[in-house]
Design a protein around this motif. Structure first.
Motif, short mmCIF file in Angstrom:
data_model
loop_
_atom_site.label_atom_id
_atom_site.label_comp_id
_atom_site.label_asym_id
_atom_site.label_seq_id
_atom_site.Cartn_x
_atom_site.Cartn_y
_atom_site.Cartn_z
N PRO A 55 0.74 -1.31 -0.08
CA PRO A 55 0.00 0.04 -0.08
C PRO A 55 0.72 1.40 -0.03
N THR A 56 2.25 1.26 0.16
CA THR A 56 3.05 2.41 0.09
C THR A 56 2.92 3.18 -1.31
N PRO A 57 2.68 4.43 -1.15
CA PRO A 57 3.05 5.26 -2.50
C PRO A 57 3.88 5.14 -3.44
N ARG A 58 5.21 4.48 -3.20
CA ARG A 58 6.34 4.37 -3.98
C ARG A 58 6.12 2.76 -4.64
N SER A 59 5.38 1.94 -3.92
CA SER A 59 5.06 0.64 -4.49
C SER A 59 4.07 0.64 -5.49
N ALA A 75 -1.84 -6.92 3.42
CA ALA A 75 -1.05 -7.89 4.16
C ALA A 75 0.60 -7.55 3.71
N LEU A 76 0.74 -6.93 2.59
CA LEU A 76 2.12 -6.59 2.00
C LEU A 76 2.46 -5.32 2.69
N ARG A 77 2.06 -4.89 3.64
CA ARG A 77 2.60 -3.30 4.19
C ARG A 77 3.86 -3.73 4.96
N TRP A 127 0.05 -14.43 3.82
CA TRP A 127 -0.39 -13.83 2.46
C TRP A 127 0.31 -14.68 1.26
N LEU A 128 1.65 -15.07 1.41
CA LEU A 128 2.07 -15.95 0.42
C LEU A 128 1.30 -17.22 0.30
#
Length: 197
Positions: A55-59, A75-77, A127-128
């Motif tokens: 969820p990050t802006p750069r991702s 979940a990927l935060r 998550w994986l």
């Protein structure tokens, strides 16, 4: 047919020494330039059946710039760093040296009142393990380097301390294949195109 999950590290938004815990800054011009330089190599991953991002802006910006149109996955935060959020490692060390030492030494420690390293690795691994794998398939996930390090530790069933020994460079790729509870690290010598086979 095993599931193939390729993680792409988000482009950088700051020099390495200026990286902050849970950094919410968007891509800077250098990051955009970096994405444009490698876009041709990473674009084939847009053919993946499922495309996700942190969820990050750069991702999110990295995934969009590469044409992935990724779905945000909470979940990927990044690891919840509690009161150290927004600080560099050096700043946290200057304020609370014993607490930082405890956090680096013990994967269960939460001196920052956030998430332990062990809980972070477990969350990303969960998550994986819940990716749909009925018929095999390809997944691409753009994530922060910390998230990819956690995924690799989980996939390899390595000790949590291994996390500190994995270097994930901006816009690098890491691929795991398999299914829930049985993951293998795949090292490809070629471009993303060669990993489609």
């Amino acid at each position: 047919m095993p599931l193939r999950v390729t993680f792409v590290a988000a482009a950088r938004s700051a020099p390495l020494l200026a990286e902050r815990f849970e950094d919410d800054r968007p891509l800077d011009q250098a990051g955009w330039d970096e994405v444009q330089r490698v876009a041709g190599d990473l674009l084939p991953l847009a053919a993946a059946e499922l495309r996700y991002c942190s969820p990050t802006p750069r991702s999110r910006a990295t995934g969009e710039a590469l044409g992935y149109a990724p779905l945000v996955q909470l979940a990927l935060r990044d690891c919840d760093m509690g009161r150290w959020r927004g600080l560099t490692l050096g700043e946290a060390m200057a304020r609370e040296p014993e607490a930082v030492d405890a956090w680096l030494a013990d994967p269960r420690a939460t001196p920052h009142d956030g998430e332990s390293l062990l809980a972070f690795i477990s969350r990303v691994g969960g998550w994986l393990d819940t990716r749909p794998a009925e018929d095999g398939g390809r997944i691409v996930a753009v994530a922060e380097p910390a998230v990819i390090r956690a995924a690799l530790v989980y996939a390899l069933k390595a000790p949590p301390s291994t996390y500190w020994n994995i270097d994930v460079r901006p816009l690098s790729m890491s691929t795991v294949t398999g299914r829930a509870g049985r993951w293998n690290l795949r090292l490809d010598g070629g471009s993303p195109q060669s990993s489609r086979s």
